[in-house]
Write a protein that holds these residues in place. Structure first.
Motif, mmCIF file in Angstrom:
data_model
loop_
_atom_site.group_PDB
_atom_site.id
_atom_site.type_symbol
_atom_site.label_atom_id
_atom_site.label_comp_id
_atom_site.label_asym_id
_atom_site.label_seq_id
_atom_site.Cartn_x
_atom_site.Cartn_y
_atom_site.Cartn_z
ATOM 1 N N ALA A 21 0.835 -1.195 0.000
ATOM 2 C CA ALA A 21 0.000 0.000 0.000
ATOM 3 C C ALA A 21 0.872 1.249 0.000
ATOM 4 N N VAL A 22 0.513 2.207 -0.828
ATOM 5 C CA VAL A 22 1.169 3.513 -0.887
ATOM 6 C C VAL A 22 0.150 4.548 -0.424
ATOM 7 N N LEU A 23 0.463 5.251 0.661
ATOM 8 C CA LEU A 23 -0.457 6.159 1.334
ATOM 9 C C LEU A 23 0.217 7.509 1.569
ATOM 10 N N PRO A 24 -0.538 8.531 1.960
ATOM 11 C CA PRO A 24 0.095 9.787 2.371
ATOM 12 C C PRO A 24 0.867 9.591 3.672
ATOM 13 N N HIS A 25 2.035 10.226 3.774
ATOM 14 C CA HIS A 25 2.776 10.143 5.033
ATOM 15 C C HIS A 25 1.954 10.721 6.192
ATOM 16 N N GLN A 26 1.301 11.847 5.935
ATOM 17 C CA GLN A 26 0.530 12.522 6.973
ATOM 18 C C GLN A 26 -0.832 12.919 6.422
ATOM 19 N N PRO A 27 -1.843 13.100 7.287
ATOM 20 C CA PRO A 27 -3.142 13.597 6.823
ATOM 21 C C PRO A 27 -3.004 14.956 6.158
ATOM 22 N N ASP A 28 -4.003 15.325 5.382
ATOM 23 C CA ASP A 28 -3.927 16.600 4.652
ATOM 24 C C ASP A 28 -4.105 17.803 5.567
ATOM 25 N N GLN A 29 -4.695 17.608 6.745
ATOM 26 C CA GLN A 29 -4.839 18.690 7.709
ATOM 27 C C GLN A 29 -4.119 18.299 8.996
ATOM 28 N N ASP A 30 -3.445 19.269 9.626
ATOM 29 C CA ASP A 30 -2.640 18.946 10.811
ATOM 30 C C ASP A 30 -3.185 19.575 12.085
ATOM 31 N N GLY A 31 -4.493 19.842 12.116
ATOM 32 C CA GLY A 31 -5.085 20.391 13.328
ATOM 33 C C GLY A 31 -5.080 19.388 14.461
ATOM 34 N N PRO A 32 -5.160 19.870 15.713
ATOM 35 C CA PRO A 32 -5.104 18.975 16.881
ATOM 36 C C PRO A 32 -6.298 18.032 16.977
#
Length: 511
Positions: free
Chosen positions: A330-341
């Motif tokens: 699986a190839v996924l984003p390293h991090q979510p598109d939003q970095d809110g708490p």
């Protein structure tokens, strides 16, 4: 191979109210004789779309559906190629332009209500007819993204574009992954021009008629476009209460022009009042994956924006347990598109749980990666691709989560053809490995592992030599505290990944 083994039958689709299958002969729920061309990245899709629409003239029909549309997005990066300009100019030339764009939630919640309304206004001012469609479950969205071009006097030009690419900011990127200068707001880790990995299909042949039918079923739904009194009042004040004109009669399907059998898979949630074409919703995306994964024996290759939920995990774990030689990449984003708490932890917690369960079901046979560009900036993976054993491949708007499988509207095109599936997997692998040539199916797992290990070693000691080829790295998975897991898990299940099934199917844990 026989498509019957991979594709759903009309009964297996589980939605007898749709005319999508009734329009086919011999009880099939798919079409034969299509030519399907993958357009990897927004730059390739936008260029092909601009060229195709520019050829349209009086009497032609242009149908488009979108989750988000930015009218000022430049399809080629030059003035005059804006999305709104392209569609408006087509309408002024006499093209019958019709659009269904999701009536988004508020911009203050990181959605696109303003942008979608501006696109509607541009198209309608030019003589087209675009409406904002909120006929979804509460908290849901119309997530389909497709365009259909029909030409009564030139049927050889008919084409449907189906996939996961919206006509909006941040999507116009290419294999170099420098990002789209017209960016949307994203997590800081993706930089000032977020690199974006995505895919759309260009479909020619009889399946174009199927994609058009998906549009027509939604357009002809007589229910109000929104049930909100507040929205009705706002529309009245803006003099924006459109009456949808009937569509022209549907043309005969384009003639066969290629070797590819195509089946359209969809999701519609069970909503109050129901859809006339799906009174109990439709979950053929989930059912299509279930049938295909039951046949998986060697490699399941996934690129997806999300990979979570118990339902997805159950299917993948079942495939791993049935087939001891099966591997999953699986190839996924390293991090979510939003970095809110609040927005970031539910993504990470749910993904980590699924990856842990997959590794338990197939120790040493599961690998999950993120992608970075040659400058080391993480690439946001927005593609929705699954290739199984180089025989079946799906590309669409749906993600590997419960929301996409049960709740929001989705459209995916599955192709059961070894040459197509193999070529698609190899094209994507060449980009991620920075390699030429073809990658054999049984070498895929090892090649990705070796490339990611080499790049990770270089990142730990960059002075050791030049950067090795390849863009894959082990997925960034920061640990979440027990307290975070306690509040993020229910938030993920209720808000981020809701269940759109009828109650009886939920109780039976069935799609």
């Amino acid at each position: 191979m026989d498509p019957v083994d991979w594709f759903l039958s009309p009964g297996e689709r589980g939605n007898p109210s749709t005319r999508l299958d009734r329009r086919h002969v011999a009880g099939r729920a798919w079409t034969e004789g299509n030519l399907v061309t993958p357009l990897v990245h927004g730059a390739a899709y936008f260029g092909a779309l601009l060229e195709a629409v520019s050829r349209m003239g009086p009497g032609d029909l242009l149908l488009f559906v979108d989750w988000r549309g930015d009218p000022d997005e430049r399809l080629t990066g030059t003035g005059g190629s804006e999305v709104g300009t392209l569609l408006a100019d087509a309408a002024r030339r006499g093209v019958d332009v019709r659009g269904l764009v999701w009536r988004s939630h508020w911009d203050r919640l990181s959605f696109s209500a303003g942008e979608n309304r501006h696109l509607e206004e541009d198209v309608n001012a030019a003589g087209g007819e675009c409406v904002l469609d909120m006929r979804v479950r509460t908290g849901g969205s119309h997530h389909q993204k497709f365009v259909v071009l029909r030409h009564p006097d030139r049927p050889h030009l008919d084409v449907a574009f189906v996939g996961g690419i919206d006509l909006c900011h941040s999507r116009r990127d290419d294999a170099g992954h420098a990002g789209d200068p017209q960016r949307q707001s994203m997590a800081a880790v993706y930089g000032p021009r977020p690199p974006w990995h995505d895919i759309q299909l260009a479909i020619r042949g009889p399946a174009v008629g199927d994609v058009e039918t998906v549009f027509r079923e939604r357009w002809e739904d007589p229910q109000a476009l929104s049930r909100s009194p507040a929205r009705w009042a706002g529309d009245t004040l803006r003099h924006d209460r459109p009456h949808r004109r009937p569509l022209p009669l549907q043309l005969p399907d384009p003639q066969p022009c290629g070797p590819h059998p195509v089946q359209l898979l969809r999701t519609y949630g069970r909503r109050l009042g129901g859809y006339p074409f799906a009174p109990r919703g439709e979950r053929s995306v989930a059912r299509g994956y279930a049938k295909a994964l039951a046949r998986a024996r060697r490699l399941v290759y996934i690129e997806d924006q999300y990979l979570w939920s118990a339902e997805v995990c159950s299917l993948l774990c079942g495939a791993l347990r049935r087939s001891p030689e099966l591997r999953v990449v699986a190839v996924l984003p390293h991090q979510p598109d939003q970095d809110g708490p609040v927005s970031r932890p539910p993504n990470l917690v749910s993904r980590a749980r699924l990856v842990k369960e997959l590794n338990a079901a197939g120790p040493g046979r599961v690998a999950v990666y993120g992608v970075e560009n040659p400058h080391g900036t993480p690439v946001y993976v927005h593609a929705k691709v699954c290739v199984i054993d180089d025989e079946w491949a799906s590309v669409g708007s749906d993600n590997f989560n419960r929301r996409s499988w049960t709740h929001d509207s989705e459209l995916s095109a599955a192709v059961a053809h070894p040459g197509y599936a193999r070529a698609l997997r190899q094209q994507l692998a060449r980009e991620h490995l920075d390699a030429d040539g073809d990658l054999a199916l049984d070498d895929h797992f090892t090649a990705f592992a070796e490339s990611a290990a080499a790049l990770e070693a270089w990142r730990q000691q960059p002075s050791a030599g030049p950067r090795p080829p390849g863009r894959l790295r082990p997925l960034d998975s920061p640990d979440q505290s027990r307290l975070t897991r306690l509040w993020a898990t229910p938030l993920y299940r209720v808000v981020y990944d809701p269940d759109g099934r009828p109650l009886d199917l939920r109780l039976r844990r069935s799609m």
